[in-house]
Design an enzyme around this catalytic site. Structure first.
Site, PDB file in Angstrom:
ATOM      1  N   LYS A 183      41.730  89.704  23.851  1.00  0.00           N
ATOM      2  CA  LYS A 183      40.969  89.142  22.717  1.00  0.00           C
ATOM      3  C   LYS A 183      41.870  88.901  21.500  1.00  0.00           C
ATOM      4  O   LYS A 183      41.818  87.846  20.883  1.00  0.00           O
ATOM      5  CB  LYS A 183      39.820  90.093  22.308  1.00  0.00           C
ATOM      6  CG  LYS A 183      38.859  90.443  23.435  1.00  0.00           C
ATOM      7  CD  LYS A 183      37.717  91.311  22.951  1.00  0.00           C
ATOM      8  CE  LYS A 183      38.107  92.696  22.461  1.00  0.00           C
ATOM      9  NZ  LYS A 183      38.587  93.610  23.506  1.00  0.00           N
ATOM     10  N   ARG A 231      30.201  95.565  19.228  1.00  0.00           N
ATOM     11  CA  ARG A 231      30.459  96.393  20.411  1.00  0.00           C
ATOM     12  C   ARG A 231      29.213  97.151  20.841  1.00  0.00           C
ATOM     13  O   ARG A 231      29.273  97.887  21.824  1.00  0.00           O
ATOM     14  CB  ARG A 231      31.569  97.399  20.101  1.00  0.00           C
ATOM     15  CG  ARG A 231      32.976  96.983  20.540  1.00  0.00           C
ATOM     16  CD  ARG A 231      33.916  98.049  20.067  1.00  0.00           C
ATOM     17  NE  ARG A 231      35.155  98.178  20.764  1.00  0.00           N
ATOM     18  CZ  ARG A 231      36.315  97.656  20.353  1.00  0.00           C
ATOM     19  NH1 ARG A 231      36.357  96.899  19.289  1.00  0.00           N
ATOM     20  NH2 ARG A 231      37.422  97.883  21.020  1.00  0.00           N
ATOM     21  N   ARG A 291      51.709  97.547  26.594  1.00  0.00           N
ATOM     22  CA  ARG A 291      51.777  96.629  25.453  1.00  0.00           C
ATOM     23  C   ARG A 291      52.402  97.227  24.194  1.00  0.00           C
ATOM     24  O   ARG A 291      52.342  98.431  23.952  1.00  0.00           O
ATOM     25  CB  ARG A 291      50.390  96.041  25.156  1.00  0.00           C
ATOM     26  CG  ARG A 291      49.519  96.839  24.246  1.00  0.00           C
ATOM     27  CD  ARG A 291      48.255  96.062  23.910  1.00  0.00           C
ATOM     28  NE  ARG A 291      47.191  96.961  23.496  1.00  0.00           N
ATOM     29  CZ  ARG A 291      45.945  96.593  23.298  1.00  0.00           C
ATOM     30  NH1 ARG A 291      45.571  95.360  23.508  1.00  0.00           N
ATOM     31  NH2 ARG A 291      45.055  97.474  22.898  1.00  0.00           N
ATOM     32  N   ARG A 333      50.335 101.219  20.055  1.00  0.00           N
ATOM     33  CA  ARG A 333      49.152 101.823  19.436  1.00  0.00           C
ATOM     34  C   ARG A 333      48.962 103.249  19.904  1.00  0.00           C
ATOM     35  O   ARG A 333      49.149 103.556  21.076  1.00  0.00           O
ATOM     36  CB  ARG A 333      47.913 100.998  19.793  1.00  0.00           C
ATOM     37  CG  ARG A 333      47.759  99.794  18.899  1.00  0.00           C
ATOM     38  CD  ARG A 333      46.657  98.892  19.338  1.00  0.00           C
ATOM     39  NE  ARG A 333      45.410  99.571  19.683  1.00  0.00           N
ATOM     40  CZ  ARG A 333      44.287  98.912  19.930  1.00  0.00           C
ATOM     41  NH1 ARG A 333      44.249  97.597  19.872  1.00  0.00           N
ATOM     42  NH2 ARG A 333      43.194  99.566  20.242  1.00  0.00           N
ATOM     43  N   ARG A 387      37.854 104.614  26.330  1.00  0.00           N
ATOM     44  CA  ARG A 387      37.560 103.280  25.795  1.00  0.00           C
ATOM     45  C   ARG A 387      36.870 102.406  26.838  1.00  0.00           C
ATOM     46  O   ARG A 387      35.954 101.653  26.519  1.00  0.00           O
ATOM     47  CB  ARG A 387      38.859 102.611  25.305  1.00  0.00           C
ATOM     48  CG  ARG A 387      39.286 103.152  23.954  1.00  0.00           C
ATOM     49  CD  ARG A 387      40.771 103.000  23.716  1.00  0.00           C
ATOM     50  NE  ARG A 387      41.189 101.643  23.473  1.00  0.00           N
ATOM     51  CZ  ARG A 387      42.448 101.216  23.603  1.00  0.00           C
ATOM     52  NH1 ARG A 387      43.400 102.058  23.985  1.00  0.00           N
ATOM     53  NH2 ARG A 387      42.749  99.982  23.343  1.00  0.00           N
TER      54      ARG A 387
HETATM   55  P1  AMP Z   1      40.363  97.498  19.160  1.00  0.00           P
HETATM   56  O1  AMP Z   1      41.570  97.214  18.338  1.00  0.00           O
HETATM   57  O2  AMP Z   1      39.337  96.406  19.052  1.00  0.00           O
HETATM   58  O3  AMP Z   1      40.682  97.852  20.584  1.00  0.00           O
HETATM   59  O4  AMP Z   1      39.673  98.792  18.524  1.00  0.00           O
HETATM   60  C1  AMP Z   1      40.352 100.042  18.453  1.00  0.00           C
HETATM   61  C2  AMP Z   1      39.370 101.172  18.197  1.00  0.00           C
HETATM   62  O5  AMP Z   1      38.706 100.957  16.945  1.00  0.00           O
HETATM   63  C3  AMP Z   1      38.239 101.300  19.213  1.00  0.00           C
HETATM   64  O6  AMP Z   1      38.627 102.034  20.357  1.00  0.00           O
HETATM   65  C4  AMP Z   1      37.184 102.016  18.390  1.00  0.00           C
HETATM   66  O7  AMP Z   1      37.498 103.386  18.221  1.00  0.00           O
HETATM   67  C5  AMP Z   1      37.334 101.341  17.035  1.00  0.00           C
HETATM   68  N1  AMP Z   1      36.504 100.109  16.896  1.00  0.00           N
HETATM   69  C6  AMP Z   1      36.955  98.836  16.754  1.00  0.00           C
HETATM   70  N2  AMP Z   1      35.936  97.965  16.638  1.00  0.00           N
HETATM   71  C7  AMP Z   1      34.803  98.702  16.728  1.00  0.00           C
HETATM   72  C8  AMP Z   1      33.420  98.382  16.718  1.00  0.00           C
HETATM   73  N3  AMP Z   1      32.984  97.113  16.589  1.00  0.00           N
HETATM   74  N4  AMP Z   1      32.533  99.411  16.834  1.00  0.00           N
HETATM   75  C9  AMP Z   1      32.940 100.681  16.964  1.00  0.00           C
HETATM   76  N5  AMP Z   1      34.226 101.056  17.006  1.00  0.00           N
HETATM   77  C10 AMP Z   1      35.170 100.079  16.894  1.00  0.00           C
END
Ligand code: AMP
Length: 214
Positions: free
Chosen positions: A13, A87, A126, A160, A171
């Site tokens: 994404k 989400r 990554r 990360r 996740r």
């Molecule tokens: P991402 O970079 O989108 O993979 O997000 C990293 C982490 O941020 C996720 O594993 C969640 O802990 C938190 N996070 C990101 N977006 C959301 C969301 N829309 N709702 C809840 N937690 C989120």
């Protein structure tokens, strides 16, 4: 036009959102990036979410909806790409209400389908450029041999904190329990198109382009 990129962690994404910013001048709204910024800046909210994110759990709806609300109220754009948001079903309902309040519509939801094994491989391999955020993968798109980012020449790369197998398992579970119901939700609204997220990066880029130009 406003779109959502929907998919499991590692589906691509963020990479594709960056292409859409380049190709179409859209604005990427990544709640993951916003939360990482909050975490790094050491704000009270950042401290609260740091632990939750490290474990791979979802941050509360209230916090992420608040972040998106603030952006939608303050940023003017030709189009938003929602990356990693919504989400949960509650977040999806909130987004519909926020867009309506701003006189905007949701035009498309692109589901990037990738099988679980590929997700694990992608995520554990990554890294990103510390200066421009360009995404690399040890196997499919390694950091150039001269150690410099192909895009900006940066020499620092980071992984990360939550890109490890333990957090990834959580996740993925969070994705299947709480996020995957959004596929049916947007399908029922006639907004959903599924594309194969496993292909070559530029093929995925073209497939998303075709959905947006439909
Ligand atoms: P991402 O970079 O989108 O993979 O997000 C990293 C982490 O941020 C996720 O594993 C969640 O802990 C938190 N996070 C990101 N977006 C959301 C969301 N829309 N709702 C809840 N937690 C989120």
């Amino acid at each position: 036009m406003n779109i959502i990129l929907l998919g499991a962690p590692g589906a691509g994404k963020g990479t594709q959102a960056r292409y859409l910013v380049e190709d179409r001048g859209m604005v990427q709204l990544s709640t993951g990036d916003m939360l990482r910024e909050a975490k790094d800046s050491g704000t009270e909210m950042g401290n609260v979410v740091a632990e939750v994110m490290a474990k791979g759990q979802l941050v509360t709806d209230e916090i992420v909806i608040g972040l998106i609300r603030e952006k939608l109220e303050t940023v003017k754009a030709n189009g938003f790409i929602f990356d990693g948001f919504p989400r949960t079903l509650a977040q999806a309902d909130a987004l519909a209400a926020l867009l309506q309040a701003e006189g905007q519509t949701l035009d498309a939801v692109v589901e990037m389908a990738v099988d679980d094994e590929a997700l694990v491989q992608r995520i554990t391999a990554r890294s990103t450029c510390g200066s421009c955020g360009e995404v690399y993968n040890d196997i499919t798109k390694p950091i150039p041999a001269d150690g410099k980012c192909a895009k900006c020449g940066g020499t620092e790369f980071k992984r990360r904190a939550d890109d490890n197998e333990d957090s990834l398992r959580t996740r993925l579970m969070e994705y299947y329990k709480k996020t995957s119901p959004l596929i049916g939700y947007y399908y029922a609204k006639g907004k959903l198109t599924r594309i194969d997220g496993l292909g070559e990066i530029n093929d995925v880029r073209a497939a998303i382009g075709r959905v947006l130009d439909k």
